[in-house]
Structures are given as structure tokens and as C-alpha cells.
Design an enzyme around this catalytic site. Structure first.
Site, PDB file in Angstrom:
ATOM      1  N   ASN A   1      33.316  23.273  11.380  1.00 10.39           N
ATOM      2  CA  ASN A   1      32.134  22.626  11.936  1.00 10.39           C
ATOM      3  C   ASN A   1      32.578  21.317  12.604  1.00 10.39           C
ATOM      4  OD1 ASN A   1      29.965  20.756  12.097  1.00 10.39           O
ATOM      5  ND2 ASN A   1      28.735  22.106  10.821  1.00 10.39           N
TER       6      ASN A   1
ATOM      7  N   ASP B   1      30.712  19.130  14.351  1.00  9.15           N
ATOM      8  CA  ASP B   1      29.614  18.178  14.621  1.00  9.15           C
ATOM      9  C   ASP B   1      30.082  16.723  14.617  1.00  9.15           C
ATOM     10  OD1 ASP B   1      27.910  20.329  14.523  1.00  9.15           O
ATOM     11  OD2 ASP B   1      26.995  19.779  12.604  1.00  9.15           O
ATOM     12  N   HIS B   2      30.965  16.408  13.649  1.00  2.00           N
ATOM     13  CA  HIS B   2      31.247  14.983  13.438  1.00  2.00           C
ATOM     14  C   HIS B   2      32.223  14.391  14.451  1.00  2.00           C
ATOM     15  CE1 HIS B   2      28.405  14.945  10.333  1.00  2.00           C
ATOM     16  NE2 HIS B   2      29.043  15.840   9.615  1.00  2.00           N
TER      17      HIS B   2
ATOM     18  N   HIS C   1      25.968  22.405  14.754  1.00  3.64           N
ATOM     19  CA  HIS C   1      24.549  22.329  14.391  1.00  3.64           C
ATOM     20  C   HIS C   1      23.839  21.551  15.488  1.00  3.64           C
ATOM     21  CE1 HIS C   1      21.444  21.219  10.993  1.00  3.64           C
ATOM     22  NE2 HIS C   1      20.867  21.702  12.082  1.00  3.64           N
TER      23      HIS C   1
ATOM     24  N   ARG D   1      20.878  19.847  16.155  1.00  2.83           N
ATOM     25  CA  ARG D   1      19.706  19.353  15.421  1.00  2.83           C
ATOM     26  C   ARG D   1      18.583  19.041  16.401  1.00  2.83           C
ATOM     27  NH1 ARG D   1      21.153  17.785   9.912  1.00  2.83           N
ATOM     28  NH2 ARG D   1      19.024  17.027   9.802  1.00  2.83           N
TER      29      ARG D   1
ATOM     30  N   ARG E   1      21.193  14.383  17.145  1.00  2.00           N
ATOM     31  CA  ARG E   1      21.874  13.168  16.698  1.00  2.00           C
ATOM     32  C   ARG E   1      23.395  13.228  16.866  1.00  2.00           C
ATOM     33  NH1 ARG E   1      21.196  13.623  10.175  1.00  2.00           N
ATOM     34  NH2 ARG E   1      19.008  13.548  10.746  1.00  2.00           N
ATOM     35  N   HIS E   2      23.947  14.421  16.933  1.00  2.00           N
ATOM     36  CA  HIS E   2      25.395  14.504  17.233  1.00  2.00           C
ATOM     37  C   HIS E   2      25.649  15.515  18.362  1.00  2.00           C
ATOM     38  CE1 HIS E   2      24.841  17.528  14.128  1.00  2.00           C
ATOM     39  NE2 HIS E   2      24.984  16.701  13.113  1.00  2.00           N
TER      40      HIS E   2
ATOM     41  N   GLU F   1      24.370  26.594  14.059  1.00  2.00           N
ATOM     42  CA  GLU F   1      23.431  26.285  12.977  1.00  2.00           C
ATOM     43  C   GLU F   1      22.189  25.691  13.607  1.00  2.00           C
ATOM     44  OE1 GLU F   1      25.346  23.534  10.415  1.00  2.00           O
ATOM     45  OE2 GLU F   1      26.752  25.000   9.652  1.00  2.00           O
TER      46      GLU F   1
ATOM     47  N   THR G   1      22.227  18.569   5.893  1.00  2.00           N
ATOM     48  CA  THR G   1      21.358  19.625   5.372  1.00  2.00           C
ATOM     49  C   THR G   1      21.256  19.520   3.848  1.00  2.00           C
ATOM     50  OG1 THR G   1      22.317  20.961   7.126  1.00  2.00           O
ATOM     51  CG2 THR G   1      20.931  22.101   5.524  1.00  2.00           C
TER      52      THR G   1
ATOM     53  N   GLU H   1      24.664  32.723   4.078  1.00  2.00           N
ATOM     54  CA  GLU H   1      25.637  31.667   3.789  1.00  2.00           C
ATOM     55  C   GLU H   1      25.180  30.983   2.515  1.00  2.00           C
ATOM     56  OE1 GLU H   1      26.681  28.908   6.922  1.00  2.00           O
ATOM     57  OE2 GLU H   1      27.455  27.460   5.459  1.00  2.00           O
TER      58      GLU H   1
ATOM     59  N   HIS I   1      29.165  23.891   2.747  1.00  6.91           N
ATOM     60  CA  HIS I   1      28.508  22.606   2.563  1.00  6.91           C
ATOM     61  C   HIS I   1      29.190  21.806   1.467  1.00  6.91           C
ATOM     62  CE1 HIS I   1      25.621  19.398   2.711  1.00  6.91           C
ATOM     63  NE2 HIS I   1      25.268  19.893   3.863  1.00  6.91           N
ATOM     64  N   GLY I   2      29.794  20.702   1.894  1.00  8.86           N
ATOM     65  CA  GLY I   2      30.417  19.776   0.942  1.00  8.86           C
ATOM     66  C   GLY I   2      31.806  20.181   0.493  1.00  8.86           C
TER      67      GLY I   2
ATOM     68  N   HIS J   1      32.810  18.175   7.517  1.00 12.37           N
ATOM     69  CA  HIS J   1      33.031  16.749   7.309  1.00 12.37           C
ATOM     70  C   HIS J   1      34.427  16.428   6.780  1.00 12.37           C
ATOM     71  CE1 HIS J   1      32.442  12.720   5.509  1.00 12.37           C
ATOM     72  NE2 HIS J   1      31.661  12.557   6.554  1.00 12.37           N
TER      73      HIS J   1
END
Ligand code: PXP
Length: 239
Positions: free
Chosen positions: A7, A9-10, A43, A45, A49-50, A70, A101, A151, A191-192, A214
Site C-alpha cells: 500500500n 498511500d503514505h 486507498h 479516500r 487526503r493522500h 481500497e 481505517t 480481507e 492492517h497494522g 505504513h
């Protein structure tokens, strides 16, 4: 071996922090792919935002693995997905005020609404995954809604505060992965997840794909994106 979807996104989060045009998440796509990842996840959104519309368009045009979008089940984003046509859409719950999320979709609360959205995306030629908590009821509802993949949300496993709690969460993930697989669903998770907790999840044989963002982008700041992806692939394979 479980596939890794990164992912990115960041990369865009860093760009948006300054409102400039770098670093460009689109440049991350070939780097991540050449390092051995099997797919690119972003993602889009509702508040952009990103990741922005321009990013998803360019990523779709340049990806050489698969693109997993996503997205919330909202009209605006469904229309973008139908125009861009990623290989896979993963429906996620989305709240504007959240940092990331939080929790899986509540598919069982309104299966008919979810079925409509899933059908619309599938009719447009995309595979559809639903992001759900490791809960048999949600998995069963996802199947009934027409999803091809679930998922499993790994947040509770990642945030467990003791070894005992983590072991229980891992067992829940393993049980739900078997349950979903027996129903004929493909099983992903994410996630995480981090370098130090990914191994046991990657070893659940029914989980064929992990979405991780992340931790990889954070490590890339110091190690570089290529090394960060390779190190995650190593961590996934570690016994
Ligand atoms: N899977 C889903 C459905 C997500 O929403 C996210 C966060 O965008 C991830 C995986 C990746 O989570 P993380 O950035 O914590 O690795």
C-alpha cells in the site's frame, strides 16, 4: 508463498504534507514491483487526503502487476473505480475523522446494500474484496453479498497487548481464514502488520495475500523503498 501487495498511500501523505508534487507515489510502483511485490494497493479516500484521482489514473496506466483500489462504497468513488477499472476493488468502511481505517465493514447489518455495490463493480469487470473483521458472520454475509475475496482485518492481532491476547487473535484469524476458504472465498489480510508480527499471519496457509503499507513506507525513509519491500518479503517467509 503469500503474495505481498504494498500500500503506497503514505508516499502521497508525505507529498500532501507540503502541497508539492513530490514524492510521487506513481514513481513507487516500478520500485515496489522490481523488489518482488505482487501488487500495488491504494486507498482513494473521499477527502483525497493522500492519494488523488490523478494518482489512481497514472497507477492504473503504469502498473505491471495488479492494482487493488481500497474504497468506500460511496457514489463518487464507485464512479471513479468504474472509470479507472483497477484489477480489484476492496470495499472498506471510511470515516472522515479517523486517522486510518478502523475496523471492518459491517456487511451483515445491510447485506442487500453491499450486494448492490458488489454487483455494480463486478459487472464493470472488477474483482471485489470486502474488508471484514475475523468474524464468521461477516464472512458468510460477504459471500452472500457476492464478494470473491475477503480481507481479514489484522488490527486486533497487531494491537494485542500481551502474548496470550496475540495468540488468541492469531487463532481467530487462522480459524476465519479456513472458514472463508471452505466457503470458496479467496482470503487476504492486512492492517497494522509490521516486520516483527507478519510471520505468523503469512504462515496461515489459506491467506494468499497481505496488504501492507505504513510499516514499509516508514522503513523506506531510512532503508530505501527497494530494501524495505525486500525485507518485508523476507519477514513473511521467516520460520
Ligand atoms: N488493508 C486495508 C483494507 C487498509 O485500509 C489498510 C490501510 O489503508 C491496509 C490494509 C494497510 O494497513 P497498514 O498501512 O497499517 O499496513
Amino acid at each position: 508463498m503469500t503474495r505481498l501487495h504494498v500500500n503506497i498511500d503514505h508516499i502521497a501523505t508525505l507529498r500532501q504534507a507540503r502541497g508539492v508534487n513530490y514524492p510521487d507515489p506513481v514513481f513507487g510502483v516500478p520500485v515496489v514491483e522490481m523488489a518482488g511485490a505482487s501488487g500495488i494497493t491504494v486507498h482513494l479516500r473521499e477527502d483525497r487526503r493522500h492519494i488523488c484521482d490523478r494518482d489512481v489514473e497514472l497507477i492504473r496506466a503504469t502498473v505491471s502487476t495488479v492494482m487493488n483500489l481500497e474504497m468506500a462504497a460511496s457514489r463518487d468513488i464507485i464512479d471513479v473505480a468504474k472509470r479507472i477499472r483497477p484489477h480489484m476493488c476492496t470495499l472498506v468502511p471510511e470515516k472522515r475523522e479517523e486517522r486510518t481505517t478502523e475496523g471492518g465493514l459491517r456487511v451483515a447489518d445491510d447485506p442487500a446494500r453491499m450486494a448492490d455495490v458488489v454487483a455494480e463493480l463486478k459487472d464493470a469487470g472488477m474483482r471485489v474484496s470486502l474488508f471484514v473483521d475475523p468474524d464468521e458472520r461477516e464472512i458468510d454475509a460477504s459471500l452472500r453479498a457476492g464478494a470473491q475475496t475477503v480481507e481479514l482485518h489484522t488490527g486486533d492481532y497487531c494491537e494485542a497487548s500481551s502474548d496470550e491476547a496475540r495468540a488468541l487473535e492469531l487463532e481467530k484469524l487462522a480459524h476465519c481464514a479456513r472458514f472463508a476458504h471452505q466457503l470458496g472465498l479467496d482470503v487476504a489480510a492486512g492492517h497494522g502488520l509490521h516486520y516483527h508480527n507478519v510471520g505468523p499471519v503469512a504462515r496461515i496457509s489459506q491467506i494468499h495475500e497481505l496488504n501492507i503499507g505504513h510499516a514499509i513506507i516508514a522503513r523506506a525513509v531510512f532503508a530505501g523503498l527497494d530494501a524495505a519491500v525486500r525485507q518485508m518479503l523476507d519477514a513473511m517467509g521467516k520460520k
